[in-house]
Design an enzyme around this catalytic site. Structure first.
Site, PDB file in Angstrom:
ATOM      1  N   SER A  85       5.100   7.055   3.387  1.00 30.12           N
ATOM      2  CA  SER A  85       4.051   8.053   3.619  1.00 30.12           C
ATOM      3  C   SER A  85       2.815   7.432   4.254  1.00 30.12           C
ATOM      4  O   SER A  85       2.044   8.121   4.926  1.00 30.12           O
ATOM      5  CB  SER A  85       3.671   8.757   2.305  1.00 30.12           C
ATOM      6  OG  SER A  85       3.319   7.813   1.301  1.00 30.12           O
ATOM      7  N   ASP A 145       3.696 -19.925   0.581  1.00 27.11           N
ATOM      8  CA  ASP A 145       4.011 -20.959  -0.400  1.00 27.11           C
ATOM      9  C   ASP A 145       3.243 -20.706  -1.695  1.00 27.11           C
ATOM     10  O   ASP A 145       2.669 -19.622  -1.876  1.00 27.11           O
ATOM     11  CB  ASP A 145       3.693 -22.356   0.172  1.00 27.11           C
ATOM     12  CG  ASP A 145       2.236 -22.469   0.655  1.00 27.11           C
ATOM     13  OD1 ASP A 145       1.407 -21.625   0.252  1.00 27.11           O
ATOM     14  OD2 ASP A 145       1.934 -23.400   1.425  1.00 27.11           O
ATOM     15  N   HIS A 183       0.825  -1.209   0.000  1.00 29.14           N
ATOM     16  CA  HIS A 183       0.000   0.000   0.000  1.00 29.14           C
ATOM     17  C   HIS A 183       0.862   1.261   0.000  1.00 29.14           C
ATOM     18  O   HIS A 183       0.503   2.265  -0.610  1.00 29.14           O
ATOM     19  CB  HIS A 183      -0.931   0.004   1.221  1.00 29.14           C
ATOM     20  CG  HIS A 183      -2.161  -0.818   1.029  1.00 29.14           C
ATOM     21  ND1 HIS A 183      -3.431  -0.333   1.288  1.00 29.14           N
ATOM     22  CD2 HIS A 183      -2.330  -2.095   0.591  1.00 29.14           C
ATOM     23  CE1 HIS A 183      -4.329  -1.281   1.017  1.00 29.14           C
ATOM     24  NE2 HIS A 183      -3.676  -2.357   0.606  1.00 29.14           N
ATOM     25  N   ASP A 184       1.993   1.208   0.676  1.00 35.36           N
ATOM     26  CA  ASP A 184       2.883   2.370   0.686  1.00 35.36           C
ATOM     27  C   ASP A 184       3.426   2.635  -0.713  1.00 35.36           C
ATOM     28  O   ASP A 184       3.371   3.762  -1.207  1.00 35.36           O
ATOM     29  CB  ASP A 184       4.041   2.155   1.661  1.00 35.36           C
ATOM     30  CG  ASP A 184       4.955   3.370   1.744  1.00 35.36           C
ATOM     31  OD1 ASP A 184       4.433   4.494   1.887  1.00 35.36           O
ATOM     32  OD2 ASP A 184       6.177   3.205   1.649  1.00 35.36           O
TER      33      ASP A 184
END
Length: 327
Positions: free
Chosen positions: A76, A255, A66-67
Site C-alpha cells: 500500500s 554487517d 514502512h509498508d
C-alpha cells in the site's frame, strides 16, 4: 490485576491466531507453477539497480519496513493518490528515497517481461524479494522468502499516523510498537540493525547534538567526538536535503558494526542508543556485536516474521498491474 493479565494474554493469543491464519497461506514455492523464475527475474533487476546506486539497498529495505508497519505487507506504500493523500504523502514517508520505489518498478517490469509471469506476481511479493536481494548484495545474509501476498487496495495518509517508530523512542515505546505486530524485543533489536546501511536527514537527530536539555546541549549518551563530527556535517542551518550515514564505520556493508557502534556511544538516534544504555536490551546488543552470525540468524528470523504482518492472501486484495495504481 488477574483480570487485566488474563485479557492481555487472551488478546495476545487472538492476535497470534489471526497472524497464523493469514501467514500460513504464505509459502516459499508459491509461484512454482505460475512463475517459476520469479526469484531470478527479480534478483537480476535488483542487481542491475544496485550497481547503479548503493542507495538502492537502504531505500528498498526501509520501504519494506514502512509498508509492513502500516496496513501490513500489502504494497500500500507504493500506491499514488491524485490528491496526494496516500501513505507515501505522509511526512513520515515523504523521506522514503525514490530509488526504493524505482527498484520495485524495475523488478515488476522484469517479472512481467516473462509472458508466463505477467500480472501473476504481486507488488507486495516483489518488494519482499527485492528486500532480501538488497540485504544480500550489501553483504548481509541471503534467506528464503515466503510468498503469496496480495496487494492492498487502500492507502491513506491518515493510516500512517502513530504507526512508525520515532527517533526519540525509548525501549518501552519500541517494544510496544513492535509487539503490536507480533515482534518481540530480540526481533526489534535485530531489525534495528538494518540501520547499518541506513541514512538520515539532520533534522531527525539535531536535538541530540544542539539542544538536548537545559543542562546538556549534547545528549550525554552520545560519544562526544562523534557528536562533534555530526555538528560538522549538520551545521545549524543545514540544507534539509543533506543525509548522514547511520553507521559511521562501514555504511555500505550490511554487517554487525551497528551494534559495535552502540557500545561506543555512536548510535545516531536516541532509539538506537537506548538499545545499549537500557540494561534490559544491552545483553542482546553485546551478543550481536561480538557474533555476526548470531545477528544474521536473528535478522533472518525477524524479517521473516515482519513479512507475515497483516498480509492479504487468497481472494483478499488483488495482483496490481501497475504497483502505483489499484486495478
Amino acid at each position: 490485576m488477574e483480570t487485566k493479565s488474563f485479557f492481555i494474554i487472551l488478546s495476545s493469543v487472538v492476535f497470534s491466531l489471526i497472524m497464523t491464519g493469514a501467514s500460513a497461506q504464505l509459502r516459499e514455492d508459491f509461484y512454482r507453477s505460475t512463475c517459476p523464475n520469479v526469484e531470478s527475474l527479480v534478483r537480476s533487476a535488483v542487481t542491475k539497480k544496485f550497481t547503479q546506486t548503493f542507495v538502492t539497498a537502504p531505500a528498498t529495505l526501509r520501504l519494506f519496513f514502512h509498508d509492513c508497519f502500516v496496513r501490513g505487507c500489502d504494497a500500500s506504500v507504493l500506491l499514488s493518490s491524485p490528491n496526494n493523500r496516500a501513505e507515501k504523502d505522509h511526512p513520515e514517508d515523504i523521506s522514503l528515497a525514490g530509488d526504493g520505489f524505482d527498484t520495485v518498478v524495475k523488478a515488476k517490469e522484469a517479472v512481467d517481461s516473462d509472458p508466463q509471469c505477467r500480472n501473476k506476481v504481486s507488488c507486495a511479493d516483489i518488494l519482499a524479494l527485492a528486500t532480501r536481494d538488497v540485504v544480500s548484495l550489501a553483504g548481509g545474509p541471503f534467506y528464503k522468502v515466503e510468498l503469496g501476498r496480495r496487494d492492498g487496495r487502500i492507502s491513506t495518509i491518515a493510516s500512517v499516523q502513530h504507526k512508525l517508530p520515532q527517533p526519540d523512542f525509548n525501549l518501552d515505546q519500541l517494544n510496544r510498537m513492535f509487539s503490536s505486530h507480533g515482534l518481540d524485543q530480540t526481533d526489534m533489536i535485530a531489525l534495528s540493525g538494518a540501520h547499518t546501511i541506513g541514512f538520515s536527514h539532520c533534522s531527525r537527530f539535531s536535538k541530540r547534538i544542539y539542544n538536548f536539555s537545559p543542562r546538556n546541549r549534547i545528549d550525554p549518551t552520545l560519544n562526544f567526538n562523534y557528536a562533534m563530527q555530526l555538528r560538522g556535517m549538520c551545521p545549524v542551518r543545514v540544507d534539509p536535503r543533506i543525509a548522514i550515514d547511520m553507521d559511521p564505520t562501514t555504511p555500505r556493508i550490511f554487517d554487525n558494526a551497528y551494534y559495535k557502534n552502540l557500545q561506543q556511544g555512536k548510535g545516531l538516534f536516541t532509539s538506537d542508543q537506548i538499545l545499549f544504555t537500557d540494561g534490559r536490551s544491552r545483553d542482546t546488543v553485546v551478543r550481536f556485536a561480538s557474533d555476526k552470525e548470531a545477528f544474521n540468524r536473528a535478522f533472518i528470523s525477524a524479517i521473516t516474521k515482519l513479512g507475515r504482518v497483516g498480509v492479504k492472501t487468497g481472494n483478499q486484495g488483488e495482483i496490481r498491474r501497475d504497483c502505483a495504481l489499484v486495478n
